[in-house]
Design a protein around this motif. Structure first.
Motif, PDB file in Angstrom:
ATOM      1  N   ASN A  51       0.822  -1.213   0.000  1.00 55.84           N
ATOM      2  CA  ASN A  51       0.000   0.000   0.000  1.00 55.84           C
ATOM      3  C   ASN A  51       0.860   1.269   0.000  1.00 55.84           C
ATOM      4  O   ASN A  51       0.320   2.373  -0.089  1.00 55.84           O
ATOM      5  N   CYS A  52       2.157   1.119   0.113  1.00 55.92           N
ATOM      6  CA  CYS A  52       3.086   2.261   0.084  1.00 55.92           C
ATOM      7  C   CYS A  52       3.680   2.338  -1.323  1.00 55.92           C
ATOM      8  O   CYS A  52       4.607   1.594  -1.646  1.00 55.92           O
ATOM      9  N   VAL A  61      -2.720   4.475   9.953  1.00 57.71           N
ATOM     10  CA  VAL A  61      -3.861   4.355   9.049  1.00 57.71           C
ATOM     11  C   VAL A  61      -4.936   5.351   9.463  1.00 57.71           C
ATOM     12  O   VAL A  61      -5.289   5.447  10.639  1.00 57.71           O
ATOM     13  N   TYR A  62      -5.457   6.083   8.481  1.00 61.04           N
ATOM     14  CA  TYR A  62      -6.673   6.878   8.655  1.00 61.04           C
ATOM     15  C   TYR A  62      -7.783   6.038   8.033  1.00 61.04           C
ATOM     16  O   TYR A  62      -7.644   5.576   6.899  1.00 61.04           O
ATOM     17  N   TRP A  63      -8.891   5.823   8.754  1.00 61.04           N
ATOM     18  CA  TRP A  63      -9.928   4.941   8.222  1.00 61.04           C
ATOM     19  C   TRP A  63     -11.325   5.344   8.686  1.00 61.04           C
ATOM     20  O   TRP A  63     -11.497   6.022   9.695  1.00 61.04           O
ATOM     21  N   VAL A 100      -3.160   5.009   4.166  1.00 62.26           N
ATOM     22  CA  VAL A 100      -2.075   4.584   5.040  1.00 62.26           C
ATOM     23  C   VAL A 100      -0.989   5.659   5.101  1.00 62.26           C
ATOM     24  O   VAL A 100      -0.846   6.467   4.185  1.00 62.26           O
ATOM     25  N   MET A 101      -0.272   5.669   6.194  1.00 65.03           N
ATOM     26  CA  MET A 101       0.927   6.497   6.349  1.00 65.03           C
ATOM     27  C   MET A 101       2.117   5.547   6.263  1.00 65.03           C
ATOM     28  O   MET A 101       2.141   4.511   6.934  1.00 65.03           O
ATOM     29  N   TYR A 110       5.276   9.525   4.504  1.00 65.42           N
ATOM     30  CA  TYR A 110       4.392  10.083   3.487  1.00 65.42           C
ATOM     31  C   TYR A 110       3.061   9.337   3.492  1.00 65.42           C
ATOM     32  O   TYR A 110       2.949   8.242   4.031  1.00 65.42           O
ATOM     33  N   ARG A 111       2.054   9.965   2.875  1.00 63.25           N
ATOM     34  CA  ARG A 111       0.721   9.363   2.797  1.00 63.25           C
ATOM     35  C   ARG A 111       0.597   8.513   1.538  1.00 63.25           C
ATOM     36  O   ARG A 111       1.023   8.918   0.467  1.00 63.25           O
TER      37      ARG A 111
END
Length: 130
Positions: A51-52, A61-63, A100-101, A110-111
């Motif tokens: 995912n990166c 993770v922002y969710w 994800v971060m 990074y995002r």
């Protein structure tokens, strides 16, 4: 005698109207019954380093799951796993939106790309990997 007949007629009309209303409400109640039932539960969601897009590993993770649940506004930090509250069981349908971060070279963060996945768990406690 005329008034008594008039009152009886009104009483009958009111009784018929009430009976009809109750029958209609019962029919609507039966028609509105859900075809499937779900309950609230939680599942594990693991995010892989793929995912990166520029390399590195997931460190946060922002969710959010539809309008049903969401993570902390500041993000879920420290690992690549979240435990969101979701709809579970028959008829459950959840859209997990996440970003994800990523951490690279030990200091650069990074995002990742904002993404969505569909979850339809049949029981609580299941594990998904994205």
């Amino acid at each position: 005698m005329g008034r008594s007949l008039f009152r009886t007629s009104l009483f009958r009309r009111a009784r018929l109207w009430a009976t009809g209303t109750l029958m209609a409400a019962g029919a609507v109640g039966l028609a509105a019954a859900p075809a499937s039932a779900w309950t609230g539960g939680n599942v594990w969601v693991n995010f892989g380093s793929w995912n990166c897009p520029s390399g590195g590993s997931v460190v946060g993770v922002y969710w959010a799951v539809d309008t049903y649940s969401s993570g902390p506004a500041t993000g879920d930090w420290g690992d690549n796993v979240v435990y969101p509250r979701v709809r579970v069981g028959s008829g459950s349908y959840n859209t997990l939106s996440y970003q994800v971060m990523c951490k690279k070279w030990g200091w650069y963060q990074y995002r990742g790309v904002v993404s969505q996945r569909t979850l339809t768990p049949y029981k609580s406690g299941l594990s998904y990997t994205y």
